[in-house]
Design a protein around this motif. Structure first.
Motif, mmCIF file in Angstrom:
data_model
loop_
_atom_site.group_PDB
_atom_site.id
_atom_site.type_symbol
_atom_site.label_atom_id
_atom_site.label_comp_id
_atom_site.label_asym_id
_atom_site.label_seq_id
_atom_site.Cartn_x
_atom_site.Cartn_y
_atom_site.Cartn_z
ATOM 1 N N LEU A 273 1.087 -1.325 0.004
ATOM 2 C CA LEU A 273 -0.313 -0.272 0.174
ATOM 3 C C LEU A 273 0.832 0.974 0.171
ATOM 4 O O LEU A 273 0.400 1.860 -0.358
ATOM 5 C CB LEU A 273 -0.790 0.456 0.781
ATOM 6 N N ARG A 274 2.013 0.967 0.530
ATOM 7 C CA ARG A 274 3.012 2.479 0.865
ATOM 8 C C ARG A 274 3.648 2.900 -0.469
ATOM 9 O O ARG A 274 3.843 3.681 -0.937
ATOM 10 C CB ARG A 274 3.965 2.411 1.392
ATOM 11 N N SER A 275 3.930 1.405 -1.313
ATOM 12 C CA SER A 275 4.913 1.428 -2.663
ATOM 13 C C SER A 275 4.839 1.567 -3.500
ATOM 14 O O SER A 275 4.447 1.768 -5.053
ATOM 15 C CB SER A 275 6.149 0.659 -1.660
ATOM 16 N N GLU A 276 3.600 0.945 -3.732
ATOM 17 C CA GLU A 276 2.880 0.408 -4.892
ATOM 18 C C GLU A 276 1.705 0.961 -4.840
ATOM 19 O O GLU A 276 0.377 0.830 -5.155
ATOM 20 C CB GLU A 276 2.553 -0.767 -5.523
ATOM 21 N N LYS A 277 1.549 2.774 -5.194
ATOM 22 C CA LYS A 277 0.265 3.395 -5.362
ATOM 23 C C LYS A 277 -0.489 3.683 -6.405
ATOM 24 O O LYS A 277 -2.083 3.563 -6.063
ATOM 25 C CB LYS A 277 0.643 4.916 -5.826
ATOM 26 N N GLY A 278 0.210 2.594 -7.210
ATOM 27 C CA GLY A 278 -1.278 1.878 -8.479
ATOM 28 C C GLY A 278 -1.684 1.213 -8.661
ATOM 29 O O GLY A 278 -2.583 0.736 -9.479
ATOM 30 N N THR A 279 -0.876 0.391 -7.931
ATOM 31 C CA THR A 279 -2.098 -0.554 -7.327
ATOM 32 C C THR A 279 -3.478 -1.031 -5.968
ATOM 33 O O THR A 279 -3.375 -0.509 -5.477
ATOM 34 C CB THR A 279 -0.934 -2.087 -6.616
ATOM 35 N N SER A 280 -4.297 -1.124 -7.385
ATOM 36 C CA SER A 280 -5.713 -1.492 -5.897
ATOM 37 C C SER A 280 -5.752 -2.109 -4.771
ATOM 38 O O SER A 280 -4.820 -3.080 -4.868
ATOM 39 C CB SER A 280 -6.720 -2.096 -6.811
ATOM 40 N N VAL A 281 -6.560 -1.552 -3.940
ATOM 41 C CA VAL A 281 -7.210 -2.997 -2.597
ATOM 42 C C VAL A 281 -7.078 -3.980 -3.143
ATOM 43 O O VAL A 281 -6.573 -4.579 -2.096
ATOM 44 C CB VAL A 281 -7.763 -1.708 -1.808
ATOM 45 N N ALA A 282 -8.204 -4.517 -3.934
ATOM 46 C CA ALA A 282 -8.025 -5.565 -4.031
ATOM 47 C C ALA A 282 -7.132 -6.439 -4.516
ATOM 48 O O ALA A 282 -7.712 -8.287 -4.330
ATOM 49 C CB ALA A 282 -9.473 -5.016 -5.257
ATOM 50 N N GLU A 283 -6.998 -5.560 -5.471
ATOM 51 C CA GLU A 283 -5.381 -6.687 -6.138
ATOM 52 C C GLU A 283 -4.931 -7.331 -5.119
ATOM 53 O O GLU A 283 -4.332 -8.520 -4.907
ATOM 54 C CB GLU A 283 -4.751 -5.406 -7.342
ATOM 55 N N ILE A 284 -4.228 -5.820 -3.735
ATOM 56 C CA ILE A 284 -3.307 -6.434 -2.926
ATOM 57 C C ILE A 284 -3.730 -7.493 -2.057
ATOM 58 O O ILE A 284 -3.371 -8.204 -1.446
ATOM 59 C CB ILE A 284 -2.532 -4.954 -1.915
ATOM 60 N N ALA A 285 -5.185 -6.952 -1.694
ATOM 61 C CA ALA A 285 -5.849 -7.968 -0.902
ATOM 62 C C ALA A 285 -5.639 -9.618 -1.737
ATOM 63 O O ALA A 285 -5.287 -10.930 -1.458
ATOM 64 C CB ALA A 285 -7.138 -7.700 -1.337
ATOM 65 N N GLY A 286 -6.297 -9.936 -2.759
ATOM 66 C CA GLY A 286 -5.967 -11.278 -3.311
ATOM 67 C C GLY A 286 -4.053 -11.696 -3.391
ATOM 68 O O GLY A 286 -3.984 -12.756 -3.071
ATOM 69 N N ARG A 287 -3.434 -10.638 -3.362
ATOM 70 C CA ARG A 287 -1.670 -11.099 -4.018
ATOM 71 C C ARG A 287 -1.699 -11.521 -2.140
ATOM 72 O O ARG A 287 -0.549 -12.361 -1.653
ATOM 73 C CB ARG A 287 -0.860 -9.390 -4.180
ATOM 74 N N VAL A 288 -2.085 -11.223 -0.997
ATOM 75 C CA VAL A 288 -1.687 -11.509 0.474
ATOM 76 C C VAL A 288 -2.518 -12.963 1.222
ATOM 77 O O VAL A 288 -3.088 -13.355 1.639
ATOM 78 C CB VAL A 288 -1.403 -10.381 1.490
ATOM 79 N N GLY A 289 -3.937 -13.762 0.028
ATOM 80 C CA GLY A 289 -4.220 -14.394 -0.070
ATOM 81 C C GLY A 289 -5.361 -14.152 -0.001
ATOM 82 O O GLY A 289 -6.635 -15.135 1.047
ATOM 83 N N TYR A 290 -6.242 -12.931 0.210
ATOM 84 C CA TYR A 290 -7.565 -12.649 -0.154
ATOM 85 C C TYR A 290 -8.240 -12.791 -0.258
ATOM 86 O O TYR A 290 -8.173 -11.650 -1.795
ATOM 87 C CB TYR A 290 -8.322 -11.455 0.845
ATOM 88 N N ASP A 291 -9.125 -13.658 -1.443
ATOM 89 C CA ASP A 291 -10.269 -13.097 -2.509
ATOM 90 C C ASP A 291 -11.236 -11.805 -2.457
ATOM 91 O O ASP A 291 -11.974 -11.675 -3.597
ATOM 92 C CB ASP A 291 -11.357 -14.373 -2.748
ATOM 93 N N SER A 292 -12.095 -11.588 -0.542
ATOM 94 C CA SER A 292 -12.758 -10.491 -0.722
ATOM 95 C C SER A 292 -12.238 -9.407 0.032
ATOM 96 O O SER A 292 -11.733 -9.742 1.251
ATOM 97 C CB SER A 292 -13.155 -11.345 0.698
ATOM 98 N N PRO A 293 -12.101 -8.795 -0.754
ATOM 99 C CA PRO A 293 -11.638 -6.848 -0.621
ATOM 100 C C PRO A 293 -12.339 -6.913 1.461
ATOM 101 O O PRO A 293 -11.331 -6.763 1.663
ATOM 102 C CB PRO A 293 -11.836 -6.175 -1.415
ATOM 103 N N SER A 294 -13.446 -6.875 1.650
ATOM 104 C CA SER A 294 -14.087 -6.651 2.662
ATOM 105 C C SER A 294 -14.003 -7.624 3.754
ATOM 106 O O SER A 294 -13.476 -6.956 4.257
ATOM 107 C CB SER A 294 -15.853 -7.219 2.384
ATOM 108 N N LYS A 295 -13.701 -8.812 3.600
ATOM 109 C CA LYS A 295 -13.020 -9.433 4.577
ATOM 110 C C LYS A 295 -11.202 -9.196 4.393
ATOM 111 O O LYS A 295 -10.647 -9.267 6.167
ATOM 112 C CB LYS A 295 -12.728 -11.391 4.123
ATOM 113 N N PHE A 296 -11.036 -8.918 3.330
ATOM 114 C CA PHE A 296 -9.598 -8.791 3.524
ATOM 115 C C PHE A 296 -9.195 -6.448 4.827
ATOM 116 O O PHE A 296 -8.041 -6.885 5.489
ATOM 117 C CB PHE A 296 -8.415 -8.124 2.315
ATOM 118 N N ALA A 297 -10.277 -6.081 4.612
ATOM 119 C CA ALA A 297 -10.489 -4.780 4.956
ATOM 120 C C ALA A 297 -10.508 -5.540 6.520
ATOM 121 O O ALA A 297 -9.829 -4.304 6.963
ATOM 122 C CB ALA A 297 -10.760 -4.041 4.342
ATOM 123 N N MET A 298 -11.240 -5.661 6.968
ATOM 124 C CA MET A 298 -11.988 -6.615 8.195
ATOM 125 C C MET A 298 -10.227 -7.095 8.762
ATOM 126 O O MET A 298 -9.938 -6.232 9.957
ATOM 127 C CB MET A 298 -12.464 -7.175 8.688
#
Length: 322
Positions: A273-298
């Motif tokens: 989130l700090r270093s990849e300003k152009g990458t969406s939160v949803a994509e970052i969520a998937g890269r750390v093992g979360y299919d659901s952005p809402s579960k990742f946010a929690m």
């Protein structure tokens, strides 16, 4: 004193002045520093600050030393028995004669911070009684009390120890020398008066083969953080029974497998989130093992105390203001 205690010939002397020396350690996993103050002849106080996964000690037992290590943060692996390891964690006090201080020392969390009192017995036993009138501590007896065995003795999480060492981490420069003398004497008096229980409960130790499997599991999880594996699958994959796997992992890394995975994923997500300003939160969520952005946010809020969007916005604002 450094050679007697650390035995790391790769250490670089950064500064030396008025009885204070600063040494730096580096390898491919990071770097560390040790700041050493000579307090009495033969007695030194050192501050250890390491941000590395391990360091190699080339120490060879020679001089008679007595070392008292306090862990403030992080974890340190040490030889507890022949071909077996245990772990020092925050609040612990490790006492030894550096008889097993040769070889690789692992810091499983890649950081270790603490203080150490090192005593050169030949010099200190001769000079301390001259330095302090009516010096009340028999250093030889104290060393034998805690270091009768080849392997270190560890005292876990005593409030009295925290009181003694806690005050050593924020000492005003102008009173450091006299204050160090008072605190070292306080420590020695405390250890002399401390009554050791006959049947002290020891923390578990684990054999080298178990520890190697646990470290391999941690590496595997980190390299596949976008995938999910049950603990039963990990147990089978690495050929280690489930219950010993859980116990050993917690001893090595200081938390359960589930907690470690959560914190590791969220720390990696925070870095993205700090270093990849152009990458969406949803994509970052998937890269750390979360299919659901809402579960990742929690999960992110649970660890970081704010949502991923808030975290990115705050760090963007900080960067713009620098």
């Amino acid at each position: 004193m450094l050679g007697h205690v650390f035995g790391c010939e790769q250490a670089v002397l950064l500064a030396e002045s008025d009885g204070c020396s600063v040494f730096q350690f580096r390898n491919e996993t990071g770097e560390g520093s040790i700041t050493i103050y000579e307090v009495f002849p033969g007695v030194a106080l050192a501050y250890n600050d390491f941000h590395m996964r391990y360091y190699d000690s080339e120490f060879r037992p020679g001089r008679d030393v007595f070392c008292i290590d306090h862990c403030r943060e992080g974890r340190l692996e040490y030889a507890a028995k022949n071909d077996a390891y245990a772990y020092v964690e925050a609040g612990d006090l490790k006492l030894d004669r550096r008889l097993t201080h040769t070889g690789r020392f692992e810091m499983p969390l890649s950081h270790y911070h603490g203080a150490m009192v090192s005593i050169d017995m030949e010099t200190a036993c001769r000079t301390l009684p001259k330095e302090i009138k009516d010096f009340p501590v028999n250093l030889r007896a104290l060393q034998m009390k805690f270091c009768g065995d080849t392997y270190p003795m560890v005292i876990h999480g005593s409030p009295s120890i925290e009181h003694i060492f806690g005050e050593l981490y924020a000492v005003p420069e102008k009173i450091k020398r006299p204050y160090f003398k008072i605190k070292i004497l306080e420590l020695l008096l405390y250890l002399e008066a401390l009554e050791l229980p006959e049947n002290a409960e020891e923390k578990p130790y684990f054999y080298k083969t178990q520890v190697e499997k646990i470290k391999a599991i941690q590496t595997f999880i980190a390299e596949h953080m976008d995938e999910s594996f049950t603990q039963e699958v990990l147990s089978l994959r690495f050929d280690i029974p489930l219950t010993p796997m859980k116990r050993c992992f917690k001893s090595v890394f200081g938390s359960s497998i589930g907690t470690w995975i959560l914190q590791y994923r969220m720390n990696q997500a925070a870095l993205m989130l700090r270093s990849e300003k152009g990458t969406s939160v949803a994509e970052i969520a998937g890269r750390v093992g979360y299919d659901s952005p809402s579960k990742f946010a929690m999960a992110f809020r649970k660890v970081m105390g704010m949502s991923p969007t808030e975290y990115r916005s705050r760090n963007k604002s900080i960067g713009e203001n620098l």
